[in-house]
Design an enzyme around this catalytic site. Structure first.
Site, short mmCIF file in Angstrom:
data_model
loop_
_atom_site.label_atom_id
_atom_site.label_comp_id
_atom_site.label_asym_id
_atom_site.label_seq_id
_atom_site.Cartn_x
_atom_site.Cartn_y
_atom_site.Cartn_z
CG ASP A 1 -7.50 -44.56 48.27
OD1 ASP A 1 -7.85 -43.71 49.11
OD2 ASP A 1 -7.53 -44.33 47.05
CE LYS B 1 -6.25 -46.38 44.76
NZ LYS B 1 -7.10 -45.29 44.25
N GLY C 1 -11.83 -45.02 36.45
CA GLY C 1 -12.82 -45.90 37.07
C GLY C 1 -12.20 -47.15 37.68
NE ARG D 1 -3.75 -45.01 40.79
CZ ARG D 1 -4.89 -45.10 40.08
NH1 ARG D 1 -4.86 -45.56 38.86
NH2 ARG D 1 -6.03 -44.71 40.62
CG HIS E 1 -5.34 -36.35 45.19
ND1 HIS E 1 -6.15 -37.46 45.16
CD2 HIS E 1 -4.08 -36.80 45.43
CE1 HIS E 1 -5.41 -38.53 45.34
NE2 HIS E 1 -4.15 -38.17 45.51
CD GLU F 1 0.37 -20.26 19.56
OE1 GLU F 1 -0.25 -19.20 19.30
OE2 GLU F 1 1.58 -20.42 19.35
C1 R5P Z 1 -6.53 -41.75 44.29
O1 R5P Z 1 -5.83 -41.68 45.28
C2 R5P Z 1 -7.80 -40.99 44.14
O2 R5P Z 1 -8.37 -40.66 45.36
C3 R5P Z 1 -8.79 -41.75 43.29
O3 R5P Z 1 -9.13 -42.96 43.94
C4 R5P Z 1 -8.19 -42.09 41.95
O4 R5P Z 1 -7.52 -40.99 41.44
C5 R5P Z 1 -9.24 -42.54 40.98
O5 R5P Z 1 -8.62 -42.84 39.78
P1 R5P Z 1 -9.15 -44.03 38.89
O6 R5P Z 1 -10.61 -43.77 38.66
O7 R5P Z 1 -8.34 -43.92 37.62
O8 R5P Z 1 -8.88 -45.30 39.62
#
Ligand code: R5P
Length: 298
Positions: A169, A192, A225, A194, A129, A39
């Site tokens: 992206d 991009k 990254g 994911r 974000h 905690e």
């Molecule tokens: C995604 O839409 C964000 O703008 C970043 O590109 C992303 O969160 C980066 O995450 P990672 O480094 O794990 O690819």
């Protein structure tokens, strides 16, 4: 103005101190520890009653700990009659701004709700974000951007050759456009994808006009990254001269930085919204400028 104090949360002691100096406001420090069962405990080191508090707490990893410390502090100050304005440069859960896979929650909405019930009246953040995440907050949220200060920093540090500003992206293309505008450069956005279960990233190989030019990949955050590594691979194949990476929030989980450098990236720079070895761009002046205007208006 006499009414204001800066409360530096446990995740952001340096930023809190810098803001108190820039704004010439008293600094209230906090102390945190963890009980044997995990905690959190947070203590405000000086009694603060009936004041206007600028509570500074970035919610980088461990995100749940930093988020909960923030809630404890806000509730504590609010029970002491304080009005609390949150400076949260990195807001936890902002990427969970919608249901991506059935059965999930829009987690950032719960974070927004918890901050509000804990007593936070308004929030200032940096490069949240997405606009969707910002809209999940029902209290006023100001989203400042570090794009200009990052662009100025890069110009002052590197002699770039015909730079191409690249977004990994489409979601980040407006950010890259703003960065390019600040530098008087051109932009390019990758497509991009994911995998929502594995987190794996794929970037579509397209003709990037980067041959013999410097590329600057701009993103809001670097987490594992993966996005930057994929972007760098395509840029290298396309004949980029050098690759630089600029991000607002350098989370750099695990060996992310090593992976990025191994992918042929020259240098990575981020802001100090999160402390790290690449956090070279200070966001304190940007936040202080915004707060000065707000405080003078109130
Ligand atoms: C995604 O839409 C964000 O703008 C970043 O590109 C992303 O969160 C980066 O995450 P990672 O480094 O794990 O690819």
């Amino acid at each position: 103005m006499d009414d204001y104090v800066v409360v530096a949360g446990p995740s952001s002691p340096a930023l809190g101190e810098e803001l108190s100096q820039l704004l010439n406001l008293p600094l209230i420090q906090t102390k945190s520890d963890v009980f044997p069962d995990g905690e959190s405990r947070v203590r405000v080191m000086k009694q603060v009653k009936d004041r206007c508090c600028i509570l500074v707490q970035s919610m980088y990893p461990p995100v749940d700990r930093h988020l909960f410390q923030c809630l404890l502090l806000a509730r504590n100050l609010s029970l002491n009659g304080c009005r609390i304005h949150g400076i949260f440069p990195y807001i936890a859960y902002a990427r969970q701004d919608r249901v991506f896979v059935e059965g999930e929650l829009v987690s950032v909405e719960l974070v927004a709700y918890l901050l509000k019930v804990a007593g936070i009246l308004s929030i200032t953040t940096i490069d949240i974000h997405s606009q969707t995440a910002a809209e999940r907050f029902s209290i006023p949220l100001t989203n400042l951007t570090a794009v200009k200060v990052m662009a100025d920093f890069l110009i002052s540090k590197e002699d770039l050759s015909r730079p191409l500003i690249v977004s990994p992206d489409f979601g980040g293309s407006m950010r890259a456009d703003a960065f390019a505008q600040a530098m008087g450069a051109e932009t390019f956005a990758f497509k991009k994808q994911r995998d929502r279960s594995t987190g794996e990233v794929e970037i579509e190989k397209t003709n990037v006009p980067v041959k013999d030019r410097d590329a600057v990949v701009v993103d809001d955050m670097i987490s594992t990254g993966g996005s930057v590594v994929k972007a760098a691979e395509v840029l290298r194949e396309a004949g980029a001269r050098r690759i630089f990476v600029m991000c607002t929030h350098p989370l750099l989980i695990g060996n992310a930085l090593e992976k990025i450098l191994n992918a042929g990236v020259q240098k990575v720079f981020g802001t100090d919204s999160i402390p790290s070895s690449v956090s070279k761009v200070s966001i304190a002046p940007l936040i202080a400028q915004h707060l000065r205007t707000r405080i003078n208006m109130s």
